[in-house]
Enzyme design. Structure first.
Site, PDB file in Angstrom:
ATOM      1  NE  ARG A   1      69.624 -29.003   6.182  1.00  0.00           N
ATOM      2  CZ  ARG A   1      68.296 -28.840   6.098  1.00  0.00           C
ATOM      3  NH1 ARG A   1      67.585 -28.605   7.164  1.00  0.00           N
ATOM      4  NH2 ARG A   1      67.703 -28.901   4.933  1.00  0.00           N
TER       5      ARG A   1
ATOM      6  CG  LEU B   1      63.597 -30.561  12.126  1.00  0.00           C
ATOM      7  CD1 LEU B   1      62.311 -30.821  12.902  1.00  0.00           C
ATOM      8  CD2 LEU B   1      64.703 -31.507  12.575  1.00  0.00           C
TER       9      LEU B   1
ATOM     10  CG  ASN C   1      57.737 -24.298  14.975  1.00  0.00           C
ATOM     11  OD1 ASN C   1      58.599 -24.396  15.863  1.00  0.00           O
ATOM     12  ND2 ASN C   1      57.698 -23.262  14.155  1.00  0.00           N
TER      13      ASN C   1
ATOM     14  CG  HIS D   1      56.912 -18.489  14.203  1.00  0.00           C
ATOM     15  ND1 HIS D   1      58.250 -18.667  13.914  1.00  0.00           N
ATOM     16  CD2 HIS D   1      56.568 -17.283  13.693  1.00  0.00           C
ATOM     17  CE1 HIS D   1      58.690 -17.619  13.241  1.00  0.00           C
ATOM     18  NE2 HIS D   1      57.683 -16.771  13.096  1.00  0.00           N
TER      19      HIS D   1
ATOM     20  CG  ASP E   1      54.321 -27.242   5.629  1.00  0.00           C
ATOM     21  OD1 ASP E   1      55.355 -26.640   5.985  1.00  0.00           O
ATOM     22  OD2 ASP E   1      53.409 -26.699   4.980  1.00  0.00           O
TER      23      ASP E   1
ATOM     24  N   GLY F   1      57.890 -26.694   4.529  1.00  0.00           N
ATOM     25  CA  GLY F   1      58.350 -25.313   4.424  1.00  0.00           C
ATOM     26  C   GLY F   1      58.849 -24.785   5.762  1.00  0.00           C
TER      27      GLY F   1
ATOM     28  CG  ASP G   1      58.470 -20.583  10.801  1.00  0.00           C
ATOM     29  OD1 ASP G   1      58.528 -21.564  11.561  1.00  0.00           O
ATOM     30  OD2 ASP G   1      59.339 -19.705  10.766  1.00  0.00           O
TER      31      ASP G   1
HETATM   32  C1  GAR Z   1      59.944 -19.048  21.481  1.00  0.00           C
HETATM   33  O1  GAR Z   1      59.519 -17.715  21.472  1.00  0.00           O
HETATM   34  C2  GAR Z   1      59.594 -19.736  20.185  1.00  0.00           C
HETATM   35  O2  GAR Z   1      58.403 -19.267  19.627  1.00  0.00           O
HETATM   36  C3  GAR Z   1      60.761 -19.342  19.330  1.00  0.00           C
HETATM   37  O3  GAR Z   1      61.869 -19.489  20.170  1.00  0.00           O
HETATM   38  C4  GAR Z   1      61.462 -19.140  21.496  1.00  0.00           C
HETATM   39  C5  GAR Z   1      61.959 -20.198  22.444  1.00  0.00           C
HETATM   40  O4  GAR Z   1      61.761 -19.771  23.756  1.00  0.00           O
HETATM   41  N1  GAR Z   1      60.846 -20.154  18.162  1.00  0.00           N
HETATM   42  C6  GAR Z   1      61.185 -19.658  16.969  1.00  0.00           C
HETATM   43  O5  GAR Z   1      61.522 -18.513  16.794  1.00  0.00           O
HETATM   44  C7  GAR Z   1      61.132 -20.652  15.848  1.00  0.00           C
HETATM   45  N2  GAR Z   1      61.141 -19.985  14.580  1.00  0.00           N
HETATM   46  P1  GAR Z   1      61.940 -20.795  24.976  1.00  0.00           P
HETATM   47  O6  GAR Z   1      63.267 -21.543  24.718  1.00  0.00           O
HETATM   48  O7  GAR Z   1      62.024 -19.903  26.178  1.00  0.00           O
HETATM   49  O8  GAR Z   1      60.757 -21.712  24.974  1.00  0.00           O
END
Ligand code: GAR
Length: 195
Positions: A64, A92, A106, A108, A140, A142, A144
């Protein structure tokens, strides 16, 4: 003008919202490139906007860390002000975060610290929560856990399934992302001024 690299793994609706925003000459950011950990459908949005793309798949690397190093090389030569994880579904490694922190944010699909992880929408539904939402935060080491820049609540409706709820959350995410990018551009991304 804030320069941005966006990383995605999926459909890229947040990326598309950002690209649409950049069509306005007054929008204070430009997308230098879009990267992915797989041949994600959302890369097509970048193609349509003439933005270069790159794909770095973990399966081609021994570890990774070596995968993330290659991903980082694709980004660092562009010297962006900001990296946006917009549905980038890989965690990451610390080495990557240390290299670019605090210039990684990010998106979320939950009101963090509630429902971290890869299944936030499903977890909110399963828990019976009446409200969930969207969060933009600084990445960071962690999962989320970094400092929160923006959040907005979304009501869970009785008839919601994972798809309908996620689609409503995404509409909120698009606005939050654009507002956050504008905010960071106005602060020139100086960490001491954020928060
Ligand atoms: C979004 O809802 C984003 O918040 C989520 O993936 C989706 C991507 O949608 N991310 C996570 O869950 C990260 N933990 P998109 O490809 O249509 O922008």
């Amino acid at each position: 003008m804030l320069s941005v690299v966006v990383l995605i793994s999926g459909s890229g609706s947040n990326l598309l919202a950002l690209l649409q925003a950049t069509k306005n000459p007054l929008f204070p950011a430009k997308v230098l490139a879009v990267g992915s950990d797989k041949p994600a459908p959302g890369l097509e949005h970048a193609d349509l906007y003439g933005v270069p793309t790159f794909v770095v798949e973990e399966k081609h690397f021994a570890s990774r860390d070596s995968w993330a190093e290659k991903l980082g090389e694709n980004i660092s030569h562009l010297d962006p002000d900001l990296i946006i994880l917009a549905g980038f579904m890989k965690v990451l490694p610390k080495s990557f975060v240390a290299k670019f922190s605090p210039r990684i944010i990010n998106i979320h699909p939950a009101l963090l610290p509630n429902f971290p992880g890869a299944h936030a929408v499903r977890d909110a539904l399963t828990s019976g929560a009446r409200e969930t939402g969207a969060t933009v935060h600084i990445v960071d080491e962690g999962v989320d856990t970094g400092p929160i820049l923006a959040q907005e609540a979304v009501t869970v409706l009785p008839a919601d399934d994972e798809n309908t709820l996620h689609e409503r959350i995404k509409l909120v995410e698009h606005k939050l992302l654009i507002d956050t990018v504008k905010f960071l551009a106005s602060k020139q991304l100086e960490p001491s001024k954020v928060g």
